[in-house]
Design an enzyme around this catalytic site. Structure first.
Site, PDB file in Angstrom:
ATOM      1  N   ALA A  16       1.192  -1.294  -0.053  1.00 18.04           N
ATOM      2  CA  ALA A  16      -0.034   0.038  -0.013  1.00 18.04           C
ATOM      3  C   ALA A  16       0.834   1.248  -0.019  1.00 18.04           C
ATOM      4  CB  ALA A  16      -0.874   0.265   1.350  1.00 18.04           C
ATOM      5  N   GLY A  51       0.688  -5.160   0.824  1.00 19.94           N
ATOM      6  CA  GLY A  51      -0.673  -4.901   0.002  1.00 19.94           C
ATOM      7  C   GLY A  51      -0.232  -5.745  -1.280  1.00 19.94           C
ATOM      8  N   GLU A  90      -0.586  -9.440  -0.525  1.00 25.04           N
ATOM      9  CA  GLU A  90      -2.024  -9.544  -0.343  1.00 25.04           C
ATOM     10  C   GLU A  90      -2.630  -9.585  -1.573  1.00 25.04           C
ATOM     11  OE1 GLU A  90      -1.882  -6.207   2.614  1.00 25.04           O
ATOM     12  OE2 GLU A  90      -2.998  -7.550   3.928  1.00 25.04           O
ATOM     13  N   GLU A 147       4.673  -5.159   7.324  1.00 26.71           N
ATOM     14  CA  GLU A 147       3.727  -4.107   8.067  1.00 26.71           C
ATOM     15  C   GLU A 147       4.165  -3.894   9.572  1.00 26.71           C
ATOM     16  OE1 GLU A 147       2.518  -6.353   5.957  1.00 26.71           O
ATOM     17  OE2 GLU A 147       0.987  -5.503   4.626  1.00 26.71           O
TER      18      GLU A 147
HETATM   19  N1  CO8 Z   1       4.727   3.358  -0.733  1.00 30.66           N
HETATM   20  C1  CO8 Z   1       4.891   4.469  -1.482  1.00 30.66           C
HETATM   21  N2  CO8 Z   1       6.041   4.559  -2.176  1.00 30.66           N
HETATM   22  C2  CO8 Z   1       6.790   3.435  -2.204  1.00 30.66           C
HETATM   23  C3  CO8 Z   1       6.417   2.117  -1.580  1.00 30.66           C
HETATM   24  C4  CO8 Z   1       5.231   2.262  -1.027  1.00 30.66           C
HETATM   25  N3  CO8 Z   1       4.764   0.942  -0.197  1.00 30.66           N
HETATM   26  N4  CO8 Z   1       7.531   1.338  -1.905  1.00 30.66           N
HETATM   27  C5  CO8 Z   1       8.343   2.235  -2.625  1.00 30.66           C
HETATM   28  N5  CO8 Z   1       7.992   3.393  -2.931  1.00 30.66           N
HETATM   29  C6  CO8 Z   1       8.575   4.295  -3.489  1.00 30.66           C
HETATM   30  C7  CO8 Z   1       9.871   4.719  -2.642  1.00 30.66           C
HETATM   31  O1  CO8 Z   1       9.605   5.637  -1.826  1.00 30.66           O
HETATM   32  C8  CO8 Z   1      10.847   5.451  -4.011  1.00 30.66           C
HETATM   33  O2  CO8 Z   1      10.015   6.812  -4.169  1.00 30.66           O
HETATM   34  P1  CO8 Z   1      11.201   8.311  -4.378  1.00 30.66           P
HETATM   35  O3  CO8 Z   1      11.854   7.661  -5.474  1.00 30.66           O
HETATM   36  O4  CO8 Z   1       9.876   9.143  -4.522  1.00 30.66           O
HETATM   37  O5  CO8 Z   1      11.631   8.222  -2.959  1.00 30.66           O
HETATM   38  C9  CO8 Z   1      10.228   4.723  -5.003  1.00 30.66           C
HETATM   39  O6  CO8 Z   1       9.123   3.764  -4.689  1.00 30.66           O
HETATM   40  C10 CO8 Z   1      11.393   3.664  -5.446  1.00 30.66           C
HETATM   41  O7  CO8 Z   1      11.647   2.857  -4.174  1.00 30.66           O
HETATM   42  P2  CO8 Z   1      13.092   2.744  -3.294  1.00 30.66           P
HETATM   43  O8  CO8 Z   1      14.000   3.786  -3.756  1.00 30.66           O
HETATM   44  O9  CO8 Z   1      12.776   2.431  -1.893  1.00 30.66           O
HETATM   45  O10 CO8 Z   1      13.573   1.338  -4.076  1.00 30.66           O
HETATM   46  P3  CO8 Z   1      14.572   0.384  -3.643  1.00 30.66           P
HETATM   47  O11 CO8 Z   1      14.916  -0.336  -4.768  1.00 30.66           O
HETATM   48  O12 CO8 Z   1      15.876   0.982  -2.979  1.00 30.66           O
HETATM   49  O13 CO8 Z   1      14.107  -0.587  -2.588  1.00 30.66           O
HETATM   50  C11 CO8 Z   1      11.988  -1.603  -1.546  1.00 30.66           C
HETATM   51  C12 CO8 Z   1      12.778  -1.418  -2.997  1.00 30.66           C
HETATM   52  C13 CO8 Z   1      12.596  -2.577  -0.633  1.00 30.66           C
HETATM   53  C14 CO8 Z   1      10.876  -2.482  -2.088  1.00 30.66           C
HETATM   54  C15 CO8 Z   1      11.494  -0.431  -0.683  1.00 30.66           C
HETATM   55  O14 CO8 Z   1      10.937   0.625  -1.718  1.00 30.66           O
HETATM   56  C16 CO8 Z   1      10.594  -0.766   0.172  1.00 30.66           C
HETATM   57  O15 CO8 Z   1      10.739  -1.163   1.397  1.00 30.66           O
HETATM   58  N6  CO8 Z   1       9.296  -0.361   0.138  1.00 30.66           N
HETATM   59  C17 CO8 Z   1       8.303  -0.365   0.835  1.00 30.66           C
HETATM   60  C18 CO8 Z   1       7.724  -2.089   1.238  1.00 30.66           C
HETATM   61  C19 CO8 Z   1       6.740  -2.041   2.333  1.00 30.66           C
HETATM   62  O16 CO8 Z   1       6.942  -1.791   3.376  1.00 30.66           O
HETATM   63  N7  CO8 Z   1       5.475  -2.410   1.930  1.00 30.66           N
HETATM   64  C20 CO8 Z   1       4.522  -2.498   2.931  1.00 30.66           C
HETATM   65  C21 CO8 Z   1       3.610  -1.306   2.939  1.00 30.66           C
HETATM   66  S1  CO8 Z   1       2.288  -1.299   4.106  1.00 30.66           S
HETATM   67  C22 CO8 Z   1       1.132  -2.265   3.447  1.00 30.66           C
HETATM   68  O17 CO8 Z   1       1.138  -2.670   2.400  1.00 30.66           O
HETATM   69  C23 CO8 Z   1       0.038  -2.292   4.287  1.00 30.66           C
HETATM   70  C24 CO8 Z   1      -1.219  -3.000   3.664  1.00 30.66           C
HETATM   71  C25 CO8 Z   1      -2.487  -3.012   4.292  1.00 30.66           C
HETATM   72  C26 CO8 Z   1      -3.001  -1.588   4.305  1.00 30.66           C
HETATM   73  C27 CO8 Z   1      -4.252  -1.634   5.092  1.00 30.66           C
HETATM   74  C28 CO8 Z   1      -5.010  -0.391   4.940  1.00 30.66           C
HETATM   75  C29 CO8 Z   1      -5.212   0.531   5.974  1.00 30.66           C
END
Ligand code: CO8
Length: 259
Positions: free
Chosen positions: A65, A110, A113, A133
């Site tokens: 998400a 997500g 999921e 999460e």
């Molecule tokens: N949300 C928003 N932006 C994201 C997300 C995300 N989940 N993942 C990556 N991005 C963005 C980064 O911020 C970055 O943007 P910017 O260039 O503007 O800084 C761009 O995508 C590229 O990402 P990275 O530079 O971080 O790329 P890397 O190759 O260095 O890393 C990763 C890749 C390891 C995947 C890293 O991006 C990461 O850890 N992302 C987050 C993963 C995560 O924690 N996901 C879980 C999110 S929580 C969730 O899904 C809850 C679901 C249930 C919701 C319930 C409703 C309330």
């Protein structure tokens, strides 16, 4: 239909839906969910494909998400967002055709999921999957706790969610979270191949399997056994064209012709 975050194409009666928000690693926000819902509604209205593959553009399947949207989210908005995701995923589960997640890259939160809402998962063996999460002070909200528990069992589900960091696709395969692994550059070829093999079978049987396996997983063993017998029996009603065609084709030593 014109979408900002989705690309849709059809190849050989297989639909390919690509989540296309690569700058945010295809993160799911309200707009993406609205488009997904509109796509699923339009697909349901006139279904002319035999299977759907869902994949992601760039280096991620879906990295979760949209975390940036969580910064100022209220309790009500959080609840509504979780419900919106669940509704979209329920529509995927309810599609009368097999849905394959082609996990080309990161499938986190997500994103995993979403993959778990699909019927079958094939993953790039070099990628990572997980439910991170807890590392954000959150818990899964799009059925992750429910689906992971049902699909891989209590111990593996706890491991996945408490570890939070994600696991390699090869480990996810060993846990039963994904059903097939592919080389990074072969993921779509393998997904298409799988879709074509599956769709050689009776569309009616595939729909029925999807329904009774999904219903069965929520039932007691006795209820699931009864459901199977009931649905098996119904296949012998006089108007069951695909059962008639499948059995006749075997006896006549020819390929079945599903209408
Ligand atoms: N949300 C928003 N932006 C994201 C997300 C995300 N989940 N993942 C990556 N991005 C963005 C980064 O911020 C970055 O943007 P910017 O260039 O503007 O800084 C761009 O995508 C590229 O990402 P990275 O530079 O971080 O790329 P890397 O190759 O260095 O890393 C990763 C890749 C390891 C995947 C890293 O991006 C990461 O850890 N992302 C987050 C993963 C995560 O924690 N996901 C879980 C999110 S929580 C969730 O899904 C809850 C679901 C249930 C919701 C319930 C409703 C309330």
């Amino acid at each position: 239909m014109n979408f900002s975050y989705l690309i849709y194409e059809e190849r050989e009666e297989i639909g390919i839906l690509t989540l296309n928000r690569p700058n945010a690693l295809n993160a799911l926000n309200n707009d993406v969910f609205d488009e997904l819902q509109a796509f699923l509604d339009s697909l349901k209205e006139s279904i002319n494909i035999r299977a759907l593959i869902i994949t992601g553009a760039g280096k991620a399947f879906v990295a979760g998400a949209d975390i940036k949207a969580f910064q100022n989210m209220t309790q009500q908005e959080g609840y509504d967002f979780a419900e919106k995701g669940k509704s979209v995923f329920r529509h995927i589960a309810d599609l009368p055709i097999p849905v394959i997640a082609a996990i080309n890259g990161f499938a986190l939160g997500g994103g995993l999921e979403l993959a778990l809402a699909c019927d079958i998962r094939i993953a790039n063996k070099e990628t990572r999957l997980g439910l991170p999460e807890a590392s954000l002070g959150l818990i899964p909200g799009f059925n992750g706790t429910v689906e992971a528990l049902k699909q891989v069992g209590l111990g593996h589900a706890m491991y996945l969610m408490m570890l939070a960091g994600g696991i390699k696709a090869t480990e996810a395969f060993d846990l039963g979270l994904v059903q097939k692994l592919a080389d990074a550059d072969q993921i779509m070829i393998e997904a298409m191949d799988l879709a074509k093999k599956i769709t050689k079978n009776s569309p009616n049987s595939l729909h029925l399997l999807k329904r009774i396996l999904r219903e069965g997983k929520e039932m007691t063993r006795t209820e699931a056994e009864a459901l199977e017998s009931k649905e098996f029996g119904k296949l012998f009603q006089a108007d069951q064209a695909e059962r008639i065609e499948g059995v006749n084709a075997f006896i006549e030593k020819r390929k079945p012709n599903w209408k």
